[in-house]
Design an enzyme around this catalytic site. Structure first.
Site, PDB file in Angstrom:
ATOM      1  CB  CYS A 293      -0.986  -0.022   1.139  1.00  0.00           C
ATOM      2  SG  CYS A 293      -2.378  -0.930   0.882  1.00  0.00           S
TER       3      CYS A 293
ATOM      4  CG  ASP B 175      10.738  -8.464  -6.621  1.00  0.00           C
ATOM      5  OD1 ASP B 175       9.604  -9.201  -6.638  1.00  0.00           O
ATOM      6  OD2 ASP B 175      11.709  -8.572  -5.819  1.00  0.00           O
TER       7      ASP B 175
ATOM      8  CG  HIS C 165      -4.665  -4.164   1.654  1.00  0.00           C
ATOM      9  ND1 HIS C 165      -3.336  -4.528   1.691  1.00  0.00           N
ATOM     10  CD2 HIS C 165      -5.139  -5.346   2.182  1.00  0.00           C
ATOM     11  CE1 HIS C 165      -3.008  -5.525   2.477  1.00  0.00           C
ATOM     12  NE2 HIS C 165      -4.078  -6.038   2.692  1.00  0.00           N
TER      13      HIS C 165
ATOM     14  CG  ASN D 203       4.840 -17.122  -4.994  1.00  0.00           C
ATOM     15  OD1 ASN D 203       4.775 -17.952  -5.525  1.00  0.00           O
ATOM     16  ND2 ASN D 203       5.906 -15.997  -4.796  1.00  0.00           N
TER      17      ASN D 203
ATOM     18  CG  HIS E 146      -1.259  -5.028  -1.395  1.00  0.00           C
ATOM     19  ND1 HIS E 146      -1.510  -3.876  -1.204  1.00  0.00           N
ATOM     20  CD2 HIS E 146      -1.644  -5.118  -2.842  1.00  0.00           C
ATOM     21  CE1 HIS E 146      -2.092  -3.046  -2.109  1.00  0.00           C
ATOM     22  NE2 HIS E 146      -2.219  -3.989  -3.159  1.00  0.00           N
TER      23      HIS E 146
ATOM     24  CG  HIS F 229       2.606  -9.409  -5.053  1.00  0.00           C
ATOM     25  ND1 HIS F 229       2.144  -9.495  -3.599  1.00  0.00           N
ATOM     26  CD2 HIS F 229       3.605 -10.329  -5.247  1.00  0.00           C
ATOM     27  CE1 HIS F 229       2.876 -10.682  -3.177  1.00  0.00           C
ATOM     28  NE2 HIS F 229       3.839 -10.990  -4.068  1.00  0.00           N
TER      29      HIS F 229
HETATM   30  P1  AMP Z   1       5.878 -12.958  -2.330  1.00  0.00           P
HETATM   31  O1  AMP Z   1       7.013 -13.638  -1.790  1.00  0.00           O
HETATM   32  O2  AMP Z   1       4.955 -13.751  -3.787  1.00  0.00           O
HETATM   33  O3  AMP Z   1       5.032 -12.364  -1.472  1.00  0.00           O
HETATM   34  O4  AMP Z   1       6.422 -11.765  -3.311  1.00  0.00           O
HETATM   35  C1  AMP Z   1       7.030 -10.571  -2.484  1.00  0.00           C
HETATM   36  C2  AMP Z   1       8.083  -9.852  -3.617  1.00  0.00           C
HETATM   37  O5  AMP Z   1       8.086  -8.528  -3.067  1.00  0.00           O
HETATM   38  C3  AMP Z   1       9.345 -10.600  -3.358  1.00  0.00           C
HETATM   39  O6  AMP Z   1       9.727 -10.903  -4.650  1.00  0.00           O
HETATM   40  C4  AMP Z   1      10.176  -9.299  -3.057  1.00  0.00           C
HETATM   41  O7  AMP Z   1      11.619  -9.458  -3.415  1.00  0.00           O
HETATM   42  C5  AMP Z   1       9.579  -8.322  -3.241  1.00  0.00           C
HETATM   43  N1  AMP Z   1       9.753  -7.115  -2.480  1.00  0.00           N
HETATM   44  C6  AMP Z   1       9.821  -6.806  -1.108  1.00  0.00           C
HETATM   45  N2  AMP Z   1      10.116  -5.551  -0.412  1.00  0.00           N
HETATM   46  C7  AMP Z   1      10.207  -4.847  -1.598  1.00  0.00           C
HETATM   47  C8  AMP Z   1      10.285  -3.527  -2.154  1.00  0.00           C
HETATM   48  N3  AMP Z   1      10.412  -2.631  -1.194  1.00  0.00           N
HETATM   49  N4  AMP Z   1      10.177  -3.115  -3.578  1.00  0.00           N
HETATM   50  C9  AMP Z   1       9.997  -3.961  -4.345  1.00  0.00           C
HETATM   51  N5  AMP Z   1       9.733  -5.292  -4.050  1.00  0.00           N
HETATM   52  C10 AMP Z   1       9.697  -5.565  -2.810  1.00  0.00           C
HETATM   53 ZN    ZN Z   2      -1.755  -3.354   0.988  1.00  0.00          ZN
END
Ligand code: AMP
Ligand code: ZN
Length: 113
Positions: A11, A31, A47, A86, A97, A99
């Site tokens: 968010c 990412d 959200h 995932n 959140h 994605h």
């Molecule tokens: P998931 O594990 O499917 O929930 O994916 C979460 C993703 O968010 C992971 O691939 C992380 O590398 C990515 N992530 C975590 N923090 C950040 C951030 N500040 N900016 C961009 N991506 C992020």
């Molecule tokens: Zn959110």
């Protein structure tokens, strides 16, 4: 826009992040820990915890979300790519959140998620 969870990282990134694409209630960000040469995340601006809650989207919004995923891949220059969601800790979800991961820029293997 309804109230956003104050403590949700994504968010916060919807509000303040660097967006590679934004339209129509959805944003795409790079990412922070890319698992391929191109690794973009697509998020709804509002959200929703997980894909499990996909019924929170009406049919039009769900269609637009899928179109936004495909459009983002085009915007970042990908023709061939992988889309991954995932779901829950056991599915590898670490940020709650919803994605969509878009991975590409090389021939993908099982190591790219
Ligand atoms: P998931 O594990 O499917 O929930 O994916 C979460 C993703 O968010 C992971 O691939 C992380 O590398 C990515 N992530 C975590 N923090 C950040 C951030 N500040 N900016 C961009 N991506 C992020
Ligand atoms: Zn959110």
């Amino acid at each position: 826009m309804p109230p956003q969870p104050d403590d949700c990282l994504f968010c916060m990134l919807v509000r303040d992040g660097d967006h590679v694409h934004r339209a129509d209630g959805f944003v795409a960000i790079n990412d922070i820990n890319p698992l391929a040469p191109v690794h973009v995340l697509v998020l709804p601006e509002r959200h929703v915890d997980t894909f499990r809650d996909v019924s929170e989207f009406d049919a039009d919004e769900a269609k637009r979300m899928l179109e936004f995923v495909a459009e983002t891949a085009r915007v970042v220059g990908l023709e061939d790519y992988r889309v991954v969601v995932n779901v829950g800790p056991g599915g590898g979800q670490t940020v709650f959140h919803l994605h969509w991961h878009i991975l590409g820029g090389q021939t993908l293997t099982e190591r790219n998620l």
